[in-house]
Design a protein around this motif. Sequence first.
Motif, PDB file in Angstrom:
ATOM      1  N   LEU A   1      26.388   0.620  13.110  1.00 37.74           N
ATOM      2  CA  LEU A   1      25.445   1.562  12.524  1.00 37.74           C
ATOM      3  C   LEU A   1      26.130   2.878  12.164  1.00 37.74           C
ATOM      4  O   LEU A   1      25.856   3.472  11.114  1.00 37.74           O
ATOM      5  CB  LEU A   1      24.291   1.821  13.499  1.00 37.74           C
ATOM      6  CG  LEU A   1      23.205   2.794  13.038  1.00 37.74           C
ATOM      7  CD1 LEU A   1      22.498   2.258  11.799  1.00 37.74           C
ATOM      8  CD2 LEU A   1      22.199   3.029  14.167  1.00 37.74           C
TER       9      LEU A   1
ATOM     10  N   VAL B   1      15.684   5.653  10.990  1.00 43.61           N
ATOM     11  CA  VAL B   1      16.859   5.621  11.860  1.00 43.61           C
ATOM     12  C   VAL B   1      17.468   7.015  11.966  1.00 43.61           C
ATOM     13  O   VAL B   1      17.830   7.483  13.059  1.00 43.61           O
ATOM     14  CB  VAL B   1      17.899   4.611  11.324  1.00 43.61           C
ATOM     15  CG1 VAL B   1      19.210   4.728  12.096  1.00 43.61           C
ATOM     16  CG2 VAL B   1      17.368   3.191  11.418  1.00 43.61           C
ATOM     17  N   LYS B   2      17.589   7.690  10.848  1.00 42.15           N
ATOM     18  CA  LYS B   2      18.113   9.051  10.839  1.00 42.15           C
ATOM     19  C   LYS B   2      17.283   9.958  11.754  1.00 42.15           C
ATOM     20  O   LYS B   2      17.832  10.757  12.527  1.00 42.15           O
ATOM     21  CB  LYS B   2      18.100   9.585   9.409  1.00 42.15           C
ATOM     22  CG  LYS B   2      18.279  11.097   9.244  1.00 42.15           C
ATOM     23  CD  LYS B   2      19.694  11.549   9.433  1.00 42.15           C
ATOM     24  CE  LYS B   2      19.856  13.002   8.976  1.00 42.15           C
ATOM     25  NZ  LYS B   2      21.156  13.576   9.358  1.00 42.15           N
TER      26      LYS B   2
ATOM     27  N   SER C   1      28.004   5.855   8.102  1.00 41.32           N
ATOM     28  CA  SER C   1      26.848   6.749   8.166  1.00 41.32           C
ATOM     29  C   SER C   1      27.153   8.155   7.666  1.00 41.32           C
ATOM     30  O   SER C   1      26.273   9.013   7.635  1.00 41.32           O
ATOM     31  CB  SER C   1      26.308   6.812   9.594  1.00 41.32           C
ATOM     32  OG  SER C   1      27.239   7.411  10.469  1.00 41.32           O
TER      33      SER C   1
ATOM     34  N   GLN D   1      15.701   3.417   6.658  1.00 41.06           N
ATOM     35  CA  GLN D   1      16.929   4.199   6.851  1.00 41.06           C
ATOM     36  C   GLN D   1      16.590   5.616   7.317  1.00 41.06           C
ATOM     37  O   GLN D   1      17.253   6.160   8.211  1.00 41.06           O
ATOM     38  CB  GLN D   1      17.711   4.252   5.544  1.00 41.06           C
ATOM     39  CG  GLN D   1      18.163   2.886   5.058  1.00 41.06           C
ATOM     40  CD  GLN D   1      19.655   2.691   5.075  1.00 41.06           C
ATOM     41  OE1 GLN D   1      20.426   3.635   5.204  1.00 41.06           O
ATOM     42  NE2 GLN D   1      20.084   1.447   4.946  1.00 41.06           N
TER      43      GLN D   1
END
Length: 472
Positions: free
Chosen positions: A211, A456-457, A215, A453
């Motif tokens: 992950l 997740v951030k 990133s 997405q």
Amino acid sequence: MIMSRIEAPRDGDTAPAESPLIEALLAGLPAGAVLTDPDVTASYAHDMASFCPAGAPAAVVLPRTVEQVQHVLRTATALRVPVVPQGARTGLSGGANASEGCVVLSLTKMDRILEISPVDRIAVVEPGVVNAVLSRAVEEHGLYYPPDPSSWETCTIGGNIGTASGGLCCVKYGVTAEYVLGLDVVLADGRLMSTGRRTAKGVAGYDLTRLFVGSEGSLGIVVRAVLGLRPKPPRQLVLAAEFATAADACDAVCSIMAGGHVPSLLEMMDRTTVKAVNDFARMGLPESTEALLLAAFDTPEPAADLAAVGALCEAAGATGVVVADDAAESELLLQARRMSLVALEAVKGTTMIDDVCVPRSKLGAMLEGVERIAAKYDLTIGLCAHAGDGNTHPTVCFDALDEDESRRARESFDEIMALGLELGGTITGEHGVGVLKKEWLARELGPVGLEMQRAVKDVFDPLGILNPGKLF
């Protein structure tokens, strides 16, 4: 109390030298590790990408320890200040560009190789280690770290991890993500988290290591990496094949891959790129060719492999096939390929370097489409490619001082990315999204993918202080 997210920085939101931010940073850092002189901090404002805005940092911090990185993140969280992590700033998408009033966290001073284990076939490194330095260090132990971006002499492992970078050897050995086994990461609030492993295999829990790879510093700051290594292969020998058309070269690539061959390198340079390299470095490459294909093998006895690939190139229409006499001549050919992007920049002074990856079967259609786009916008667009995995780098050459030409360059860049998606490809194979491709990431992911997405951030960076304004 609910803490608010960092908003997009506004012009003028800089911190004076005596600000609470600077005082708080200096409370846990040596004075020499905090830079505030505007003339100095301005040099850290951006990477190598064109058309990507950058702000003025409030400070540049050069930590040497994990604890110092933690102090910076705790300070930034307390004061709601954005943090932009940087390596060598060789990126090509604006991913390391400063936000207005941010703390630039330059990790280049954390450059120690902590361990090399021939038994476990791993290296443990800090993020500021230069790719080529690591490669040479492990070679002394009979080992090999395969990812080798064109900027390998200057780019850092931390930057490679941030963008999930590739290199010339991807066709056989894969990209950075396949060699990152474990990470130590400082989170937005200053906590230290370890992910992954140093064992040959392991499947405990979600794969958070993967992950973080790619990133772009938006989820945490990598401060240590456990990297997988391979045994050092024999020196590779390179074959160069000339083609009268780029389409013929693409047919050769398809034949090589369909035939089950596993070259250690399969690279392409079009006529524009070949000429640019010759003009830049007097390499003596054949300018009569429309496309030059480089294929290499690092097998113990490469002659048979090179002969078979040479025959496939001739069957696809190659006008000339030459095998390098030795490793030294092979390295010269690889140097020519590595300097392609720098040479193209010298054509007009500025470039926009695309990074579109398409299925190998669509490589010919991609090259034909780029040629049409170049004609449509009356621009010089050189193309080099990691042909073995379909990762193309159409490079738009233009004069940044010519407003009309700059506009056409940007429009051609967007058309090239649209073409890549139409052909079933992706907007970036190894350079990352950064600022340059935010709009295109949204198009590729779609609304549901983009929502996930962002979720997740939010988990890792609820205040939005880590590299804000990048990716999405």
